[in-house]
Write an enzyme that holds these catalytic residues in place. Structure first.
Site, PDB file in Angstrom:
ATOM      1  N   THR A  72    -113.002  -9.923  24.487  1.00  0.00           N
ATOM      2  CA  THR A  72    -112.658  -8.710  23.746  1.00  0.00           C
ATOM      3  C   THR A  72    -111.794  -7.793  24.610  1.00  0.00           C
ATOM      4  O   THR A  72    -110.743  -7.330  24.187  1.00  0.00           O
ATOM      5  CB  THR A  72    -113.935  -7.989  23.286  1.00  0.00           C
ATOM      6  OG1 THR A  72    -114.711  -8.903  22.520  1.00  0.00           O
ATOM      7  CG2 THR A  72    -113.609  -6.779  22.428  1.00  0.00           C
ATOM      8  N   ARG A 124    -116.743  -0.080  24.429  1.00  0.00           N
ATOM      9  CA  ARG A 124    -117.936  -0.913  24.229  1.00  0.00           C
ATOM     10  C   ARG A 124    -119.068  -0.313  25.032  1.00  0.00           C
ATOM     11  O   ARG A 124    -118.888   0.058  26.195  1.00  0.00           O
ATOM     12  CB  ARG A 124    -117.672  -2.346  24.688  1.00  0.00           C
ATOM     13  CG  ARG A 124    -118.943  -3.184  24.765  1.00  0.00           C
ATOM     14  CD  ARG A 124    -118.679  -4.621  25.090  1.00  0.00           C
ATOM     15  NE  ARG A 124    -118.101  -5.340  23.964  1.00  0.00           N
ATOM     16  CZ  ARG A 124    -117.955  -6.665  23.927  1.00  0.00           C
ATOM     17  NH1 ARG A 124    -118.344  -7.407  24.946  1.00  0.00           N
ATOM     18  NH2 ARG A 124    -117.442  -7.252  22.863  1.00  0.00           N
TER      19      ARG A 124
END
Ligand code: NCD
Length: 326
Positions: A72, A124
């Site tokens: 990611t 995140r």
């Protein structure tokens, strides 16, 4: 019209995303998902033609990752570089602190500061709702790259993109989501995006790791055909798309509880003869032992192609929310 033909959507369609935060798959309409996928296909075509892009020339993306990540983070960073922009990054975990968040600074204050340093923030964190907190503190768009067991919208978009690429669309398919459906944020997001299509969903998990009931009910209210099962063979026989997931060890209270469920579903070569013709296997990765490496040679083992699609899909998201698709 072929959704992934690589034609750039109209400027009007693109502009609606400008300054939007991307926090949850629930926020999208079916039409918006379509425009994001079409924009991603446009960028994939540019990448294939080895075009050098300047869409985000002079702009900066801040990646704030307070949880481990390989695909990611690197695909978001690569996406920004491919668009001609630059990247600044905080990547840390509790075990290796580097930023002031580790000193106790709040996510709100961190986002408030980073807002001055970047044109878009990708974040995140282990906490559900963290991206929303950061979005409230920042004027620049915030993209949620995973908030604990909550949501992971960019992953779900690339999952749908991959299904469209591999199967020509989602309509009429049977999709089995398998593994840790309780703690897996990718499947929470994917379920929302599947609900736009007339498809059948089979949820396969150990009883302890079932998809949150409230989410299942919400999908049923939207008319989705949802079935709950505990048998991998059944899923193999029924599904056009098998979406395997990792049991999320980091969300368990004890090693013993994790050990009880960790090896419940292992897709190995013994299951391959059960599969429907042309069925595909997806996994957000990283895999531990949910899919044996002996399965990698199967033509429908699409998980590495899926990971590659993270690049054009994240290029699309970055350029759309900053209003820079050129
Ligand atoms: C997933 C995640 O972080 O939620 N990985 C990813 O982003 N590709 C899945 C996982 O960690 O199991």
């Amino acid at each position: 019209m072929n959704l992934l033909d690589g034609q750039k959507p109209d400027p009007q369609e693109l502009l609606q995303f400008k300054s939007q935060d991307i926090l949850s798959a629930e926020q999208f309409s079916a039409g918006e998902v379509e425009i994001i996928l079409r924009t991603a296909a446009y960028y994939e075509k540019q990448l294939a033609a080895k075009k050098r892009l300047y869409d985000m020339d002079g702009q900066i993306m801040a990646a704030l990752f307070f949880e481990p990540s390989t695909r990611t983070r690197l695909s978001f960073e690569s996406a920004m570089c491919r668009l001609g922009g630059s990247v600044i990054t905080v990547a840390e975990s509790a075990a290796s602190p580097t930023s002031s968040t580790a000193k106790g600074e709040s996510l709100h204050d961190a986002a408030n500061m980073v807002n001055n340093y970047a044109d878009v923030i990708v974040c995140r964190s282990p906490m559900v709702g963290s991206a929303r907190i950061m979005a409230a503190a920042a004027e620049v768009p915030v993209i949620n790259a995973g908030d604990g067991i909550g949501q992971h919208p960019s992953q779900a978009l690339l999952d749908i993109y991959t299904i469209c690429q591999e199967k020509g669309g989602v309509e009429g398919l049977t999709v089995a989501l398998i593994g840790d459906l309780k703690n897996g944020r990718t499947v929470h997001s994917l379920l929302y995006l599947l609900s736009f299509h007339a498809c059948r969903v089979i949820l396969v998990s150990p009883r302890e790791l079932q998809m949150p009931q409230e989410l299942v009910e919400r999908m049923r209210m939207k008319g989705m055909m949802v079935e709950v099962a505990e048998d991998l063979s059944y899923a193999c026989r029924e599904a056009d798309v098998l979406y395997m997931t990792r049991v999320q060890k980091e969300r368990f209270e004890s090693e013993a509880a994790y050990n009880q469920v960790k090896d419940r579903f292992i897709l190995d070569e013994r299951y391959l003869p059960l599969l429907r013709p042309r069925s595909i296997i997806l996994h957000p990765l990283p895999r531990l032992n949910e899919i044996a490496t002996s399965v990698d040679a199967y033509a429908g083992a699409a998980y590495f192609r899926q990971a590659r699609n993270g690049l054009p899909v994240r290029m699309a998201l970055l350029a759309l929310v900053t209003g820079n698709v050129r």
